[in-house]
Design an enzyme around this catalytic site. Structure first.
Site, short mmCIF file in Angstrom:
data_model
loop_
_atom_site.label_atom_id
_atom_site.label_comp_id
_atom_site.label_asym_id
_atom_site.label_seq_id
_atom_site.Cartn_x
_atom_site.Cartn_y
_atom_site.Cartn_z
N LYS A 182 0.84 -1.22 0.00
CA LYS A 182 0.00 0.00 0.00
C LYS A 182 0.87 1.27 0.00
O LYS A 182 2.10 1.18 -0.02
CB LYS A 182 -0.96 -0.05 1.19
C1 LIG Z 1 -5.79 -3.97 0.73
C2 LIG Z 1 -7.25 -3.69 0.79
C3 LIG Z 1 -8.04 -4.08 1.89
C4 LIG Z 1 -7.57 -4.99 2.96
O1 LIG Z 1 -6.44 -4.62 3.65
P1 LIG Z 1 -5.53 -5.71 4.37
O2 LIG Z 1 -4.59 -4.86 5.17
O3 LIG Z 1 -4.84 -6.50 3.31
O4 LIG Z 1 -6.40 -6.54 5.24
C5 LIG Z 1 -9.37 -3.67 1.92
N1 LIG Z 1 -9.91 -2.96 0.93
C6 LIG Z 1 -9.21 -2.60 -0.15
C7 LIG Z 1 -9.88 -1.81 -1.22
C8 LIG Z 1 -7.86 -2.97 -0.27
O5 LIG Z 1 -7.17 -2.64 -1.36
#
Ligand SMILES: *Cc1c(COP(=O)(O)O)cnc(C)c1O
Length: 366
Positions: A182
């Protein structure tokens, strides 16, 4: 792969802060970095409360629990999103009701929301897909008219702005992911932002086994262990201190892609809305030609050492959701999903690497 789709960059104080955790023995979910990270995250977002969580999915789950989402309830979510958005609704025993995407920004179509509202609807989750803000004003307007909560799934959009306001602070709650790919990361991790003190207190209670903050080992509700560790928060603080650098470099990469691809008519590039600051989690293109399939283009890129990723399958098509009664009629999301793919996007991607990717991409389509 020579050029991965994403990679983290730990070029700040991350290592120093982690070493401090190890040297002082504060390695679990208590310690100064958790408080520092939460405080500075709230400050950066210009929001009253920021609460760390174990990941972005648990941040979404806690947000919904804080609104009391329970069996029988419905929550409207975009079908074009990562599956975690809908799964969090299911974890509460509630039903995600899908809305189609809007053709330009690929985010939830505000006009599609209203038709999905029933007496059972409790709220809306808006997702800022691939770093581009959803159109929040009409979403907030619908929510106010029907008395619905709004959770912003801000997993892909740290620092993105809607009309000058940071996303994740416009709805009632923002849920961030800090996964390794991210905008900024703690390895695994999440954060919830809100201006509502009562919601923040409820989220704090639920993420720590539901233990009464005034009375140790008294648990008035069934809680969860959805806590972040001090080590993760130490990494997060180091990342947050350099978030402007991370975002500036993503914008630089996006500019380089645009320069080389915008005159190429076989590709649709991400929207550029005057009200939006996109932070380009993943620079995404749609293929609009019948000469060659999307999967053929991405296979050619893989041969050239370039990793890509298809746009998410709309959640209504996935096996756990496909049988739901309202799982038809999402032509926009299906078209974007079929024709779209993400290109390598990370802060230290060089100009020469972007040039190589674009050259291979253009060659693959021709
Ligand atoms: C990455 C993501 C999540 C989940 O996050 P995690 O930290 O992997 O649990 C939820 N919603 C969206 C749109 C994402 O891209």
């Amino acid at each position: 792969m020579r050029l991965p789709i994403a990679q983290p960059k730990l070029n700040g104080n991350e290592m120093m802060y982690v070493m401090d955790c190890l040297e002082t023995n504060w390695i679990s979910s208590k310690g100064k970095y958790i408080e520092l990270f939460e405080k500075q995250f709230a400050q950066y977002m210009n929001v009253a409360h920021a609460v760390t969580t174990s990941n972005g999915t648990t941040a979404l789950h806690l947000s919904l629990l804080a609104f009391g989402v329970a069996p029988g309830d419905e929550v409207i979510v975009p079908t074009l999103t990562f599956v975690a958005t809908a799964n969090a609704v299911r974890y509460c025993g509630a039903t995600p009701v899908f809305a189609d995407a809007e053709g330009e920004t690929w985010n939830i179509d505000p006009q599609a929301i209203e038709a999905k509202i029933t007496p059972r609807t409790k709220g809306i989750i808006a997702v800022h897909l691939y770093g581009h803000p959803a159109d929040m004003d009409p979403i907030m307007d619908i929510a106010r008219r029907y008395g619905l909560f709004v959770v912003e799934d801000t997993a892909e959009a740290h620092g993105a702005e809607y009309k000058g306001r940071k996303v994740g602070t416009i709805g009632d709650v923002g849920a961030f992911s800090l996964y390794g790919n991210k905008i900024i990361t703690t390895g695994e991790g999440g954060m919830i932002t809100t201006n509502n003190a009562a919601l923040a207190a409820k989220i704090m209670l639920l993420k720590g086994q539901g233990m009464d903050p005034e009375r140790r080992y008294w648990h008035p509700v069934i809680g969860y262990n959805y806590r972040m560790t001090n080590i993760q928060a130490a990494i997060g603080l180091g990342q947050l201190e350099k978030i402007d650098w991370h975002i500036e470099n993503r914008l630089r990469v996006a500019r380089l892609y645009r320069e080389r691809l915008s005159s190429f008519r076989e590709l649709t590039l991400p929207a550029k809305k005057p009200w939006a600051k996109n932070v380009y989690w993943l620079f995404t293109v749609l293929l609009n030609t019948d000469k060659i399939s999307r999967d053929c283009v991405t296979a050619r890129l893989a041969t050239a050492g370039i990793e890509t990723r298809p746009v998410f399958y709309p959640v209504h098509m996935l096996p756990p959701y496909v049988r739901s009664e309202r799982s038809a009629g999402f032509p926009v999301a299906e078209r974007i999903s079929r024709s779209g793919f993400n290109l390598p996007t990370y802060a230290d991607l060089t100009e020469a690497e972007v040039a190589y990717i674009c050259e291979q991409l253009i060659k693959s389509v021709k």
